[in-house]
Design an enzyme around this catalytic site. Structure first.
Site, short mmCIF file in Angstrom:
data_model
loop_
_atom_site.label_atom_id
_atom_site.label_comp_id
_atom_site.label_asym_id
_atom_site.label_seq_id
_atom_site.Cartn_x
_atom_site.Cartn_y
_atom_site.Cartn_z
N ASP A 1 -4.84 -3.80 9.35
CA ASP A 1 -3.65 -3.28 8.64
C ASP A 1 -3.02 -4.45 7.88
O ASP A 1 -3.41 -5.61 8.06
CB ASP A 1 -2.65 -2.72 9.66
CG ASP A 1 -1.38 -2.20 9.00
OD1 ASP A 1 -1.48 -1.50 7.97
OD2 ASP A 1 -0.27 -2.50 9.49
N SER A 2 -2.02 -4.11 7.06
CA SER A 2 -1.30 -5.16 6.35
C SER A 2 -0.43 -5.98 7.30
O SER A 2 0.05 -7.04 6.93
CB SER A 2 -0.42 -4.54 5.28
OG SER A 2 0.50 -3.67 5.89
N TYR B 1 1.54 -3.94 1.55
CA TYR B 1 0.50 -3.50 0.60
C TYR B 1 1.01 -2.37 -0.28
O TYR B 1 0.48 -2.12 -1.36
CB TYR B 1 -0.73 -2.98 1.37
CG TYR B 1 -1.66 -4.03 1.93
CD1 TYR B 1 -1.31 -5.38 1.97
CD2 TYR B 1 -2.91 -3.66 2.42
CE1 TYR B 1 -2.18 -6.32 2.49
CE2 TYR B 1 -3.79 -4.60 2.95
CZ TYR B 1 -3.42 -5.92 2.98
OH TYR B 1 -4.30 -6.84 3.48
N GLY B 2 1.99 -1.65 0.24
CA GLY B 2 2.41 -0.39 -0.39
C GLY B 2 2.88 -0.50 -1.81
O GLY B 2 2.81 0.45 -2.58
N CYS C 1 -4.53 1.58 8.12
CA CYS C 1 -3.53 1.41 7.07
C CYS C 1 -3.76 2.53 6.06
O CYS C 1 -4.87 2.68 5.53
CB CYS C 1 -3.74 0.04 6.42
SG CYS C 1 -2.75 -0.23 4.94
N ASN C 2 -2.74 3.35 5.86
CA ASN C 2 -2.89 4.47 4.92
C ASN C 2 -3.10 3.98 3.49
O ASN C 2 -3.87 4.56 2.74
CB ASN C 2 -1.65 5.36 4.95
CG ASN C 2 -1.53 6.16 6.22
OD1 ASN C 2 -1.90 7.32 6.25
ND2 ASN C 2 -1.05 5.54 7.28
N THR C 3 -2.38 2.90 3.13
CA THR C 3 -2.47 2.41 1.76
C THR C 3 -3.89 1.94 1.46
O THR C 3 -4.47 2.30 0.42
CB THR C 3 -1.46 1.25 1.55
OG1 THR C 3 -0.20 1.64 2.09
CG2 THR C 3 -1.30 0.92 0.09
N GLU D 1 8.67 -4.55 10.14
CA GLU D 1 8.14 -5.92 10.28
C GLU D 1 9.25 -6.88 10.75
O GLU D 1 8.98 -7.87 11.42
CB GLU D 1 7.53 -6.42 8.96
CG GLU D 1 6.24 -5.71 8.56
CD GLU D 1 4.99 -6.21 9.29
OE1 GLU D 1 4.94 -7.37 9.68
OE2 GLU D 1 4.05 -5.39 9.46
N CYS E 1 2.03 6.39 7.11
CA CYS E 1 1.98 4.92 7.09
C CYS E 1 1.98 4.53 8.56
O CYS E 1 2.79 5.04 9.34
CB CYS E 1 3.22 4.36 6.38
SG CYS E 1 3.36 2.56 6.55
N THR E 2 1.07 3.64 8.92
CA THR E 2 0.92 3.34 10.35
C THR E 2 2.11 2.56 10.92
O THR E 2 2.22 2.42 12.14
CB THR E 2 -0.39 2.56 10.60
OG1 THR E 2 -0.44 1.42 9.72
CG2 THR E 2 -1.60 3.44 10.36
N HIS E 3 2.99 2.07 10.06
CA HIS E 3 4.21 1.44 10.57
C HIS E 3 5.22 2.49 11.07
O HIS E 3 6.06 2.18 11.89
CB HIS E 3 4.91 0.63 9.46
CG HIS E 3 4.29 -0.71 9.19
ND1 HIS E 3 3.08 -0.85 8.56
CD2 HIS E 3 4.73 -1.98 9.45
CE1 HIS E 3 2.80 -2.15 8.44
NE2 HIS E 3 3.79 -2.84 8.96
N1 DGL Z 1 0.88 0.26 7.45
C1 DGL Z 1 0.37 0.42 6.16
C2 DGL Z 1 0.12 1.83 5.76
O1 DGL Z 1 -0.21 2.62 6.61
C3 DGL Z 1 0.79 -0.52 5.09
C4 DGL Z 1 2.21 -0.64 4.77
C5 DGL Z 1 2.44 -1.70 3.73
O2 DGL Z 1 1.92 -2.80 3.91
O3 DGL Z 1 3.14 -1.43 2.76
O4 DGL Z 1 0.18 2.19 4.61
#
Ligand code: DGL
Length: 276
Positions: free
Chosen positions: A9-10, A41-42, A72-74, A151, A183-185
């Site tokens: 993931d990011s 990453y988004g 990571c979805n992105t 984060e 988003c996994t966050h």
């Molecule tokens: N956790 C990530 C996702 O699922 C990335 C979020 C990010 O870095 O912007 O998209």
């Protein structure tokens, strides 16, 4: 098969997927990479996310992983389809699983998706959901401040509540009965999101279904780890300082995370073609 599963993931968001893998596949060894130096990453371009993801895949391959989960979805939206063509080990993302669960859960067929700018702009959830059921309508909303808040560890905080109310308030007009945490966050601020959306909206965290798909995939390929008395080995790598990651991961995962199993690496040096 003793080789580890690579998960990336990011940053710390993918730990919500790693946690689910630890629960459902308790004998598997895991190598986790969090790109903590380059998160988020988004808001980055598809090309940049692809370049970062390729470097991470190259790094994970040096750890001899048997399969990779793009937690990571992105990166699942912007890089996975290309990388799938480039490597010869199984690699899965989180989007299909999340879309499938949402389809099963919805009654009204009005589904909301929250995610990063990159994920929402890609419309990948809308494509996946409407392919599964053409009667489904999808409303997407990007929530760019959620990732930095998570984060920063502001998981239960008034600032997070205020920002979440503003983002999610917009979704209230659409009468959705299901909301994908795209988003996994976001599962890390699930309580806040649930409180704002109310009981009538079911939240879907793709981590559970992704891990089920991973288990099926590994079984199909004969790659599942046999049950062992030995404890599984978990290794973590980050691209920035380890201290913050350790305290965060230790709170999220069902196991101890310490300096012994977390290392910082120079991820840029894993560019394809460079000697690693
Ligand atoms: N956790 C990530 C996702 O699922 C990335 C979020 C990010 O870095 O912007 O998209």
């Amino acid at each position: 098969m003793k080789k580890p599963i690579g998960v990336f993931d990011s940053g710390v968001g993918g730990l919500t997927v790693a946690r689910e893998i630890m629960r459902q596949l308790p004998h598997e060894n895991i190598v986790y990479f969090g790109d903590t130096a380059r998160v988020p990453y988004g808001s980055k371009s598809p090309n940049t996310v692809l370049r970062f993801s390729r470097q991470i895949v190259n790094f994970l391959r040096t750890k001899d992983v048997k399969a990779i989960v793009v937690a990571c979805n992105t990166a699942s939206a912007l890089a996975l389809p290309t990388i799938q063509e480039e490597i010869d080990i199984p690699i899965i993302g989180v989007i299909e699983a999340g879309a499938k669960t949402a389809c099963e859960v919805t009654r009204t067929k009005h589904i909301g998706v929250i995610g990063t700018e990159g994920t929402i702009k890609s419309r990948v959830y809308t494509q996946c959901l409407t392919k599964l059921d053409s009667d489904i309508t999808v409303v997407g909303k990007s929530c760019p401040l959620f990732v930095p808040l998570v984060e920063e560890g502001l998981v239960e905080d008034r600032v997070t509540d205020d920002i979440a109310s503003r983002y999610l308030g917009e979704l209230k007009d659409y009468n959705i009965d299901t909301l994908i945490l795209g988003c996994t966050h976001y599962p890390l601020i699930r309580n806040t999101i649930a409180r704002i959306m109310g009981d009538q909206v079911k939240l879907v965290n793709p981590a559970y279904e992704t891990t089920k798909s991973l288990k099926e995939l590994l079984a199909r390929k004969g790659l599942l780890m046999k049950e062992e008395k030995k404890e599984p080995v978990y290794e973590y790598y980050v691209s920035d300082a380890v201290e913050r990651f350790i305290s965060f991961a230790d709170g999220v995962l069902p196991c101890n995370v310490s300096e012994e199993n977390v290392n910082s690496i120079d991820i840029e040096s894993y560019e394809l073609g460079k000697d690693n």
